[in-house]
Scaffold this motif. Structure first.
Motif, PDB file in Angstrom:
ATOM      1  N   SER A 197      11.582 -55.586  93.152  1.00  0.00           N
ATOM      2  CA  SER A 197      10.477 -56.409  93.653  1.00  0.00           C
ATOM      3  C   SER A 197      10.770 -57.901  93.492  1.00  0.00           C
ATOM      4  N   ASP A 198      11.504 -58.280  92.456  1.00  0.00           N
ATOM      5  CA  ASP A 198      11.879 -59.687  92.282  1.00  0.00           C
ATOM      6  C   ASP A 198      12.777 -60.157  93.433  1.00  0.00           C
ATOM      7  N   LEU A 199      13.706 -59.282  93.838  1.00  0.00           N
ATOM      8  CA  LEU A 199      14.585 -59.622  94.952  1.00  0.00           C
ATOM      9  C   LEU A 199      13.804 -59.730  96.254  1.00  0.00           C
ATOM     10  N   VAL A 200      12.809 -58.867  96.419  1.00  0.00           N
ATOM     11  CA  VAL A 200      11.977 -58.933  97.627  1.00  0.00           C
ATOM     12  C   VAL A 200      11.270 -60.285  97.699  1.00  0.00           C
ATOM     13  N   ARG A 201      10.728 -60.733  96.588  1.00  0.00           N
ATOM     14  CA  ARG A 201      10.068 -62.043  96.562  1.00  0.00           C
ATOM     15  C   ARG A 201      11.071 -63.160  96.876  1.00  0.00           C
ATOM     16  N   GLU A 202      12.269 -63.051  96.306  1.00  0.00           N
ATOM     17  CA  GLU A 202      13.287 -64.074  96.551  1.00  0.00           C
ATOM     18  C   GLU A 202      13.676 -64.107  98.028  1.00  0.00           C
ATOM     19  N   ALA A 203      13.845 -62.922  98.635  1.00  0.00           N
ATOM     20  CA  ALA A 203      14.198 -62.850 100.055  1.00  0.00           C
ATOM     21  C   ALA A 203      13.088 -63.420 100.922  1.00  0.00           C
ATOM     22  N   ARG A 204      11.851 -63.132 100.561  1.00  0.00           N
ATOM     23  CA  ARG A 204      10.706 -63.670 101.310  1.00  0.00           C
ATOM     24  C   ARG A 204      10.672 -65.197 101.220  1.00  0.00           C
ATOM     25  N   ASP A 205      10.844 -65.727 100.019  1.00  0.00           N
ATOM     26  CA  ASP A 205      10.755 -67.175  99.818  1.00  0.00           C
ATOM     27  C   ASP A 205      11.928 -67.917 100.470  1.00  0.00           C
ATOM     28  N   ALA A 206      13.078 -67.230 100.592  1.00  0.00           N
ATOM     29  CA  ALA A 206      14.249 -67.851 101.206  1.00  0.00           C
ATOM     30  C   ALA A 206      14.258 -67.705 102.725  1.00  0.00           C
ATOM     31  N   GLY A 207      13.290 -66.955 103.271  1.00  0.00           N
ATOM     32  CA  GLY A 207      13.217 -66.768 104.710  1.00  0.00           C
ATOM     33  C   GLY A 207      14.060 -65.623 105.235  1.00  0.00           C
ATOM     34  N   TYR A 208      14.679 -64.827 104.334  1.00  0.00           N
ATOM     35  CA  TYR A 208      15.449 -63.666 104.780  1.00  0.00           C
ATOM     36  C   TYR A 208      14.532 -62.505 105.152  1.00  0.00           C
ATOM     37  N   ALA A 209      13.359 -62.441 104.548  1.00  0.00           N
ATOM     38  CA  ALA A 209      12.390 -61.391 104.841  1.00  0.00           C
ATOM     39  C   ALA A 209      11.142 -62.029 105.433  1.00  0.00           C
ATOM     40  N   GLU A 210      10.340 -61.210 106.103  1.00  0.00           N
ATOM     41  CA  GLU A 210       9.098 -61.695 106.695  1.00  0.00           C
ATOM     42  C   GLU A 210       8.118 -62.109 105.597  1.00  0.00           C
ATOM     43  N   PRO A 211       7.154 -62.998 105.915  1.00  0.00           N
ATOM     44  CA  PRO A 211       6.139 -63.362 104.923  1.00  0.00           C
ATOM     45  C   PRO A 211       5.425 -62.156 104.333  1.00  0.00           C
ATOM     46  N   ASP A 212       5.188 -61.136 105.146  1.00  0.00           N
ATOM     47  CA  ASP A 212       4.721 -59.844 104.641  1.00  0.00           C
ATOM     48  C   ASP A 212       5.925 -58.915 104.629  1.00  0.00           C
ATOM     49  N   PRO A 213       6.572 -58.725 103.483  1.00  0.00           N
ATOM     50  CA  PRO A 213       7.848 -57.986 103.449  1.00  0.00           C
ATOM     51  C   PRO A 213       7.721 -56.528 103.860  1.00  0.00           C
ATOM     52  N   ARG A 214       6.498 -56.009 103.973  1.00  0.00           N
ATOM     53  CA  ARG A 214       6.333 -54.633 104.432  1.00  0.00           C
ATOM     54  C   ARG A 214       6.884 -54.445 105.844  1.00  0.00           C
ATOM     55  N   GLN A 215       6.906 -55.513 106.628  1.00  0.00           N
ATOM     56  CA  GLN A 215       7.438 -55.408 107.984  1.00  0.00           C
ATOM     57  C   GLN A 215       8.919 -55.040 107.970  1.00  0.00           C
ATOM     58  N   ASP A 216       9.655 -55.546 106.984  1.00  0.00           N
ATOM     59  CA  ASP A 216      11.069 -55.186 106.853  1.00  0.00           C
ATOM     60  C   ASP A 216      11.233 -53.840 106.157  1.00  0.00           C
ATOM     61  N   LEU A 217      10.487 -53.655 105.061  1.00  0.00           N
ATOM     62  CA  LEU A 217      10.661 -52.461 104.230  1.00  0.00           C
ATOM     63  C   LEU A 217      10.187 -51.186 104.910  1.00  0.00           C
ATOM     64  N   SER A 218       9.319 -51.305 105.902  1.00  0.00           N
ATOM     65  CA  SER A 218       8.796 -50.117 106.581  1.00  0.00           C
ATOM     66  C   SER A 218       9.820 -49.447 107.480  1.00  0.00           C
ATOM     67  N   GLY A 219      10.840 -50.188 107.907  1.00  0.00           N
ATOM     68  CA  GLY A 219      11.832 -49.643 108.828  1.00  0.00           C
ATOM     69  C   GLY A 219      11.471 -49.813 110.293  1.00  0.00           C
ATOM     70  N   GLU A 220      10.297 -50.382 110.598  1.00  0.00           N
ATOM     71  CA  GLU A 220       9.882 -50.525 111.995  1.00  0.00           C
ATOM     72  C   GLU A 220      10.792 -51.485 112.753  1.00  0.00           C
ATOM     73  N   ASP A 221      11.257 -52.544 112.093  1.00  0.00           N
ATOM     74  CA  ASP A 221      12.159 -53.485 112.748  1.00  0.00           C
ATOM     75  C   ASP A 221      13.463 -52.785 113.140  1.00  0.00           C
ATOM     76  N   VAL A 222      13.980 -51.936 112.252  1.00  0.00           N
ATOM     77  CA  VAL A 222      15.217 -51.212 112.556  1.00  0.00           C
ATOM     78  C   VAL A 222      14.976 -50.200 113.666  1.00  0.00           C
ATOM     79  N   ARG A 223      13.795 -49.564 113.680  1.00  0.00           N
ATOM     80  CA  ARG A 223      13.481 -48.625 114.756  1.00  0.00           C
ATOM     81  C   ARG A 223      13.582 -49.329 116.129  1.00  0.00           C
ATOM     82  N   ARG A 224      13.012 -50.529 116.231  1.00  0.00           N
ATOM     83  CA  ARG A 224      13.040 -51.243 117.502  1.00  0.00           C
ATOM     84  C   ARG A 224      14.471 -51.593 117.906  1.00  0.00           C
ATOM     85  N   LYS A 225      15.269 -52.038 116.934  1.00  0.00           N
ATOM     86  CA  LYS A 225      16.662 -52.365 117.243  1.00  0.00           C
ATOM     87  C   LYS A 225      17.427 -51.122 117.695  1.00  0.00           C
TER      88      LYS A 225
END
Length: 359
Positions: A197-225
């Motif tokens: 969870s600490d890494l998730v916060r770091e990724a969010r704050d650095a702009g690597y993950a969406e502001p709501d990290p559930r969008q990345d963690l859910s797998g929906e982005d990968v499904r679309r790709k």
């Protein structure tokens, strides 16, 4: 006897302008990349306007001023978005879609039919409803072009490569890949020395993950790709045909937006258990999307042996393996940076240049 070489007729001047939809992180990076290319003397179409859900702003002499004005505009309560009722696009123009809006993606076929080229990082065009993706393909027969290299791999030549293989008569049997730069970064950094969870916060704050990290963690982005890659390969997949194993526990999935940060700790125990199991078996955790013409399609976390072609790479690298008639025994592997506003902006403007210089 002297000869006279006839003069070639001058090439007709290029017409058309570029317009930008979306003034967030990616849109701002597009403006900065456009400025850099112009300074280097790269020929680009003139910038007409930019717009978000609040306002449309003429480009004027300073794009930075225009985008600052758009980003500071008050929220609009009107039913029609500004870009739909403001200065219109004309045949030969190029619209850059730097949004994640389903409404904007719904306009892609309409623009193409009107002779307006579309360049997009929005995955809801070719990676959403199948009927829309098919309409985009049909609309291009009218002559306008669709640049979508930024939708998968942030500009890696993966989509173009698959389409060229298919056009050359090769048959794609399967594609599997680490297609989320955010999840690649998280899983390459996770070594059980600190909570996931600490890494998730770091990724969010650095702009690597969406502001709501559930969008990345859910797998929906990968499904679309994965849908985009499958459809480019000639497999008309629907979203419901892809099995997705989300990383989001129920407590986090159901949390209100303001409670997400407090619920991120629900990720830690499940990820730690799966990491330790993989480590004991000399494997590496990767979040993989795969489609197979015979076995179906899936998205989820896998423990891959270290010798697997997808188990290498670092940081936000995307990695994809293509299995086809030509590459049956050993897959063709594409790898490179797959996340970040700057690489996405570069991919968008690469598509703009391809369209502009081919006219």
């Amino acid at each position: 006897m002297s000869t006279v070489t006839p003069l070639r007729p001058a090439a007709p001047p290029r017409t058309g302008r570029v317009a930008l939809l979306g003034t967030g992180v990616v849109g701002s990076a597009v403006v900065e990349r456009y400025r850099q290319l112009r300074v280097r003397g790269v020929p680009l179409p003139p910038f007409a306007w930019l717009s978000n859900s609040r306002v449309q702003v003429a480009a004027g002499d300073c794009l930075e001023t225009a985008i600052a004005q758009a980003r500071s505009a008050p929220r609009s309560g009107g039913p029609v978005p500004p870009w739909a009722e403001g200065e219109s696009l004309a045949r030969g123009d190029i619209v850059i879609d730097a949004t994640a809006s389903d409404t904007v993606a719904g306009w892609h076929p309409e623009w193409l039919l009107r002779g307006i080229h579309v360049v997009t990082a929005n995955k809801l065009g070719n990676g959403g409803d199948l009927a829309r993706a098919q309409a985009i393909v049909e609309a291009q027969r009218e002559g306008a072009r669709y640049g979508d290299s930024a939708t998968v791999g942030a500009g890696l030549p993966l989509l173009r490569l698959i389409r060229e293989l298919v056009a050359g008569g090769d048959r794609i049997h399967a594609v599997e890949g680490v297609l989320s730069g955010s999840l690649a970064w998280l899983l390459s950094r996770y070594d059980d020395t600190r909570p996931f969870s600490d890494l998730v916060r770091e990724a969010r704050d650095a702009g690597y993950a969406e502001p709501d990290p559930r969008q990345d963690l859910s797998g929906e982005d990968v499904r679309r790709k994965l849908l985009i890659l499958a459809r480019a390969s000639g497999l008309p997949l629907e979203a419901r045909e892809i099995r997705v194993s989300s990383l989001v526990p129920d407590a986090l999935r159901d949390a209100a937006p303001e409670a997400v940060d407090a619920q991120l700790a629900a990720l830690d125990a499940p990820l730690r258990e799966r990491f330790l199991n993989a480590y004991r078996n000399d494997a590496r955790l990767c979040f993989v999307g795969r489609f197979d013409a015979e076995r179906g399609a899936s998205v989820g976390l896998r423990a891959l042996p270290l010798s697997h072609p997808l188990a290498s790479g670092h940081g936000t690298d995307n990695r994809a393996a293509i299995f086809s008639d030509r590459y049956s025994d050993q897959p063709l592997v594409v790898q490179g940076p797959g996340a970040g506003a700057r690489v996405t902006a570069a991919a968008l403007l690469d598509d703009v240049l391809r369209i502009w210089t081919a006219r």
